[in-house]
Design a protein around this motif. Sequence first.
Motif, PDB file in Angstrom:
ATOM      1  N   LYS A 180       0.873  -9.163  -0.511  1.00 43.43           N
ATOM      2  CA  LYS A 180       0.328  -8.407   0.388  1.00 43.43           C
ATOM      3  C   LYS A 180       0.549  -7.017   0.298  1.00 43.43           C
ATOM      4  CE  LYS A 180      -1.401  -8.434   5.136  1.00 43.43           C
ATOM      5  NZ  LYS A 180      -1.356  -9.167   6.508  1.00 43.43           N
ATOM      6  N   VAL A 181       1.759  -6.759   0.625  1.00 41.60           N
ATOM      7  CA  VAL A 181       2.436  -5.300   0.650  1.00 41.60           C
ATOM      8  C   VAL A 181       1.859  -4.522  -0.676  1.00 41.60           C
ATOM      9  CG1 VAL A 181       4.188  -3.892   0.766  1.00 41.60           C
ATOM     10  CG2 VAL A 181       3.945  -5.773   2.281  1.00 41.60           C
ATOM     11  N   GLU A 206      -8.907   4.006   2.559  1.00 40.78           N
ATOM     12  CA  GLU A 206      -8.337   5.345   2.672  1.00 40.78           C
ATOM     13  C   GLU A 206      -7.039   5.211   3.616  1.00 40.78           C
ATOM     14  OE1 GLU A 206      -9.950   8.954   5.945  1.00 40.78           O
ATOM     15  OE2 GLU A 206     -11.109   7.822   4.441  1.00 40.78           O
ATOM     16  N   SER A 207      -7.034   4.116   4.356  1.00 40.30           N
ATOM     17  CA  SER A 207      -5.852   3.520   5.226  1.00 40.30           C
ATOM     18  C   SER A 207      -5.904   2.038   5.241  1.00 40.30           C
ATOM     19  CB  SER A 207      -5.491   4.419   6.414  1.00 40.30           C
ATOM     20  OG  SER A 207      -6.803   4.376   7.284  1.00 40.30           O
ATOM     21  N   GLU A 208      -4.851   1.789   5.865  1.00 35.68           N
ATOM     22  CA  GLU A 208      -4.723   0.124   6.307  1.00 35.68           C
ATOM     23  C   GLU A 208      -3.918  -0.043   7.521  1.00 35.68           C
ATOM     24  OE1 GLU A 208      -5.315  -4.076   6.214  1.00 35.68           O
ATOM     25  OE2 GLU A 208      -6.189  -2.163   4.981  1.00 35.68           O
ATOM     26  N   ALA A 265      -0.451  -5.407  -2.993  1.00 33.50           N
ATOM     27  CA  ALA A 265      -1.805  -5.190  -2.909  1.00 33.50           C
ATOM     28  C   ALA A 265      -2.382  -3.987  -2.020  1.00 33.50           C
ATOM     29  CB  ALA A 265      -2.382  -6.422  -2.419  1.00 33.50           C
ATOM     30  N   ILE A 266      -1.731  -3.659  -0.887  1.00 34.33           N
ATOM     31  CA  ILE A 266      -2.014  -2.712  -0.140  1.00 34.33           C
ATOM     32  C   ILE A 266      -1.833  -1.218  -0.654  1.00 34.33           C
ATOM     33  CG2 ILE A 266      -1.628  -1.401   2.109  1.00 34.33           C
ATOM     34  CD1 ILE A 266      -1.356  -4.294   3.730  1.00 34.33           C
ATOM     35  N   ILE A 267      -0.631  -1.514  -1.303  1.00 33.37           N
ATOM     36  CA  ILE A 267      -0.222  -0.042  -1.909  1.00 33.37           C
ATOM     37  C   ILE A 267      -1.069   0.329  -3.036  1.00 33.37           C
ATOM     38  CG2 ILE A 267       1.554   1.001  -3.191  1.00 33.37           C
ATOM     39  CD1 ILE A 267       3.760  -0.573  -1.515  1.00 33.37           C
ATOM     40  N   ARG A 268      -1.496  -0.654  -3.871  1.00 34.34           N
ATOM     41  CA  ARG A 268      -2.143  -0.531  -5.158  1.00 34.34           C
ATOM     42  C   ARG A 268      -3.633  -0.216  -4.645  1.00 34.34           C
ATOM     43  NH1 ARG A 268      -2.306  -5.376  -6.410  1.00 34.34           N
ATOM     44  NH2 ARG A 268      -4.271  -5.917  -5.598  1.00 34.34           N
ATOM     45  N   ASP A 269      -4.290  -0.689  -3.572  1.00 31.40           N
ATOM     46  CA  ASP A 269      -5.766  -0.134  -3.109  1.00 31.40           C
ATOM     47  C   ASP A 269      -5.570   1.248  -2.462  1.00 31.40           C
ATOM     48  OD1 ASP A 269      -6.414  -2.585  -3.800  1.00 31.40           O
ATOM     49  OD2 ASP A 269      -6.922  -3.326  -1.909  1.00 31.40           O
ATOM     50  N   HIS A 314      10.885  -5.943   1.569  1.00 30.82           N
ATOM     51  CA  HIS A 314       9.911  -6.789   2.267  1.00 30.82           C
ATOM     52  C   HIS A 314      10.432  -8.358   2.099  1.00 30.82           C
ATOM     53  CE1 HIS A 314       7.732  -3.183   2.328  1.00 30.82           C
ATOM     54  NE2 HIS A 314       7.191  -3.566   3.661  1.00 30.82           N
ATOM     55  N   PRO A 315      10.106  -9.184   2.844  1.00 30.58           N
ATOM     56  CA  PRO A 315      10.439 -10.653   2.210  1.00 30.58           C
ATOM     57  C   PRO A 315       9.452 -10.949   1.314  1.00 30.58           C
ATOM     58  CG  PRO A 315       9.955 -10.501   4.578  1.00 30.58           C
ATOM     59  CD  PRO A 315       9.552  -9.127   4.066  1.00 30.58           C
ATOM     60  N   PRO A 316      10.135 -11.927   0.172  1.00 39.01           N
ATOM     61  CA  PRO A 316       9.107 -12.323  -0.812  1.00 39.01           C
ATOM     62  C   PRO A 316       7.747 -12.880  -0.218  1.00 39.01           C
ATOM     63  CG  PRO A 316      11.560 -13.141  -1.229  1.00 39.01           C
ATOM     64  CD  PRO A 316      11.410 -12.580   0.223  1.00 39.01           C
ATOM     65  N   LYS A 317       7.751 -13.473   0.842  1.00 36.43           N
ATOM     66  CA  LYS A 317       6.463 -14.253   1.314  1.00 36.43           C
ATOM     67  C   LYS A 317       5.548 -13.118   1.586  1.00 36.43           C
ATOM     68  CE  LYS A 317       7.675 -14.210   6.183  1.00 36.43           C
ATOM     69  NZ  LYS A 317       7.893 -14.965   7.531  1.00 36.43           N
ATOM     70  N   SER A 318       5.817 -12.102   1.834  1.00 37.41           N
ATOM     71  CA  SER A 318       4.790 -10.813   2.180  1.00 37.41           C
ATOM     72  C   SER A 318       4.714  -9.823   0.833  1.00 37.41           C
ATOM     73  CB  SER A 318       5.012 -10.492   3.667  1.00 37.41           C
ATOM     74  OG  SER A 318       6.443  -9.341   3.503  1.00 37.41           O
ATOM     75  N   LEU A 319       5.470  -9.813  -0.077  1.00 40.14           N
ATOM     76  CA  LEU A 319       5.395  -9.009  -0.900  1.00 40.14           C
ATOM     77  C   LEU A 319       4.055  -8.863  -1.810  1.00 40.14           C
ATOM     78  CD1 LEU A 319       7.051  -7.095  -2.689  1.00 40.14           C
ATOM     79  CD2 LEU A 319       7.705  -8.871  -4.267  1.00 40.14           C
TER      80      LEU A 319
END
Length: 405
Positions: free
Chosen positions: A338-339, A352-354, A341-345, A331-336
Amino acid sequence: MFNIGSISNEIKEETKGLIDQNNHQEDIQDSLKQFTHNVSSEEILEALRQLYYIEKFASIDDIGNFIIILNKTTEKQLTKVTITDDVTHPINIFTKEIEYLESLVADIGQLLKEVEMENTDAIKSLKDRVATLSGLVAHFNRKEKILFPVLERRGIYILPRKMWADDDIIRNYLKRLQKRIEKIGEIEWRHVETAFIEFEAVFIEMLKQERLLLVPLMQEQISPVEWAQIAVESSAFDYAIEVPEIWHDPEIEPQTIEADLDAKKGTKNLRFGGGYLTTKEANLILDNLPVEITFVDKNGVFKYFNDLVESSEMMFIRTPISIGRNVANCHPPKSLSKVMAIIRDLKTKQRESESMWFKKDGKFIYVTYKALFDEDDEYVGILEYVQDIQPFFDLPQRMKRNAEK
């Protein structure tokens, strides 16, 4: 193959001193001859990359000037492509794109001057040339999605991450320039001029980075088999220039999968869900579901995507060369952040999903991320599935009314 981690501080410091002397217009020819006698081209280039990306000691123009005098003074040609003369080879296509994009920016600069002098005939040419600049997107995408994964296998991470971050900045500058070019005559000229100047500065610097620091690294680190794979997969992302044919070396044997490891050939029935399937049948089912599926394992490794359509037709383009890449580098550094954080949650069951949706090429794309857990509630990985939901928007009004009843 040169080990990028083996560069010594002594070589780096000597390179730094020579650049500094050259910047102060001191004669360094004798010092260069002595320096390059015991130091390889790969070591010099790695020193230059570290001085630029890590220590930020030298500008890209400092490096360019240093390489020019080094090439003139010694027998080394640090940035010359020597692995092949074939114009269809991916490295020569990449360098040709750099030259083309540099000349395109120069043409646009000249056309801007003509338009400023009220040459109305130049406006259409200017708009056409600025539209053509969109070719840089294909150039950048191939670099980020096909070339960088190979370099990352060699433990090279800093250059890809730095370049990708700058690429995203350049994409934004390009969008702004293209919007302002379309509004010539409606907005003050200074806004158009400023947009071009800012775009030109960052874009030309990136093209210099590619020519001076990336291309030599690609030449040193990428194997013939990998070049063959890059050649095949590049067309999915398109090119900034016309490419007559896909490069092929008959001496390179295609990589094959052992029959007992190839799911596409499996004939033994195995338990899946509420029934039994051969791996061949399971693979065909996955490849015919109306969604694009991607799986990242528990260690964050990109491990699978289904072959629903050709890569070039995918909503999210995936190619085999990225298999094994860490999800953080996909993923681009600018969105890393956010990505991750979603994986961690998802991993910790905070979600449950995103799901999210966006519009792309006139279609509505719906993306869902879901964590997978086994029968012991152990985390297995992340499943991503992507759907084209435009057909649901295109349903006849009568069917929509009936669905609401």
